[in-house]
Enzyme design. Sequence first.
Site, PDB file in Angstrom:
ATOM      1  N   HIS A   1      -3.189  12.952  -1.919  1.00  0.00           N
ATOM      2  CA  HIS A   1      -2.340  12.562  -0.797  1.00  0.00           C
ATOM      3  C   HIS A   1      -1.795  13.762  -0.008  1.00  0.00           C
ATOM      4  CE1 HIS A   1       0.159   8.832   0.444  1.00  0.00           C
ATOM      5  NE2 HIS A   1       0.080   9.668   1.458  1.00  0.00           N
TER       6      HIS A   1
ATOM      7  N   ASP B   1      -6.696   1.011   3.870  1.00  0.00           N
ATOM      8  CA  ASP B   1      -6.140   2.288   3.410  1.00  0.00           C
ATOM      9  C   ASP B   1      -4.769   2.056   2.777  1.00  0.00           C
ATOM     10  OD1 ASP B   1      -6.217   5.436   3.727  1.00  0.00           O
ATOM     11  OD2 ASP B   1      -4.188   4.781   4.218  1.00  0.00           O
TER      12      ASP B   1
ATOM     13  N   TYR C   1       2.706   3.784  -1.781  1.00  0.00           N
ATOM     14  CA  TYR C   1       3.094   2.657  -0.919  1.00  0.00           C
ATOM     15  C   TYR C   1       3.587   1.460  -1.752  1.00  0.00           C
ATOM     16  CZ  TYR C   1       0.274   5.155   2.624  1.00  0.00           C
ATOM     17  OH  TYR C   1      -0.271   6.103   3.475  1.00  0.00           O
TER      18      TYR C   1
END
Length: 277
Positions: A109, A46, A51
Amino acid sequence: MTTIPTVELNNGVHMPQVGFGVFQVPEDETTRAVTTALEAGYRSIDTATVYGNEAAVGRAIADSGLARDELFVTTKLWNSDQGYDETLRGFDKSLSELGLEYLDLYLIHWPVPEADRYADTWRALETVYDDSRVRAIGVSNFQPHHLDRLARESNIVPAVNQVELHPYLQQEEVRAYHAEHGIVTEAWSPLAKGGDLLAEPSVKALADKHGRTPAQIVLRWHLQLGNVVIPKSVTPSRVKENLDLFGFELAGSDLAELAKLEKGLRTGPDPDTFNAR
Ligand SMILES: NC(=O)C1=CN([C@@H]2O[C@H](COP(=O)(O)OP(=O)(O)OC[C@H]3O[C@@H](n4cnc5c(N)ncnc54)[C@H](OP(=O)(O)O)[C@@H]3O)[C@@H](O)[C@H]2O)C=CC1
Ligand SMILES: O=C(O)C(=O)[C@@H](O)[C@H](O)C(=O)CO
């Protein structure tokens, strides 16, 4: 090698019930961490655009020698890329960073209520799904009222909703909504970030009772609730520990003890007010 159970999504795709999360793993450590996870037996990873480590995840996948269809790769569209055209571009960028031909799961998200673009964004996810560039589409941090709006304004029910969930925040209402609508619950920060929860006396007592670690007790609780979990660790011994969840079972009374830990505690943002872009 551990056989990881799968859950069946609402389109028949199977998703491993335990995956490996890489939030806050710096880019230069991510390839090593994901390689450790793949060697330990994880097959689901994931990540997310925000990120900043999709390319490093892709390198670990490429170096692993594993066949693409043995892996389940999830990434997420960041808030600033919401909107129909922006989402199509964001999807292409993520695939290219990961070095993949297709994704297994693509998530919005956050709903970002202030932007009010998640319905248009969802229509773009439907497009990439219809084009067979992703095997399943879903959302993250959506509340039931956000899901209701998607149901009114679009055609595909999200396969997954990835939400903050652990014994301090059990998300009973969200889980009930998911059960009613055939949406799989995926728990982010399943260990509540590894802090106080793992030192709770009741968690430690159950760890002693079962000859397991506190983290294994918490992760086993998730599995018995039917949640998908994606614990993160950069510590190789913990990476292995977090997958070693299948040789024991919590009793009903154990689950009831853990249920008492509910305190509505979020370790991350509230989806109804989080508008970062
Ligand atoms: N959709 C969303 O908005 C969000 C999604 N996520 C996803 O969920 C994943 C997991 O969530 P995350 O916030 O990372 O939190 P976790 O609940 O997975 O906890 C991670 C922390 O716990 C520690 N830890 C891991 N395993 C153990 C263990 N066995 N014993 C003791 N401590 C342990 C880790 O330390 P160490 O690494 O030092 O070993 C790290 O500090 C993320 O990586 C990301 O993929 C997370 C937040 C938001
Ligand atoms: O980790 C994620 O997936 C997140 O969305 C969070 O990190 C979130 O962006 C956050 O915690 C911001 O403070």
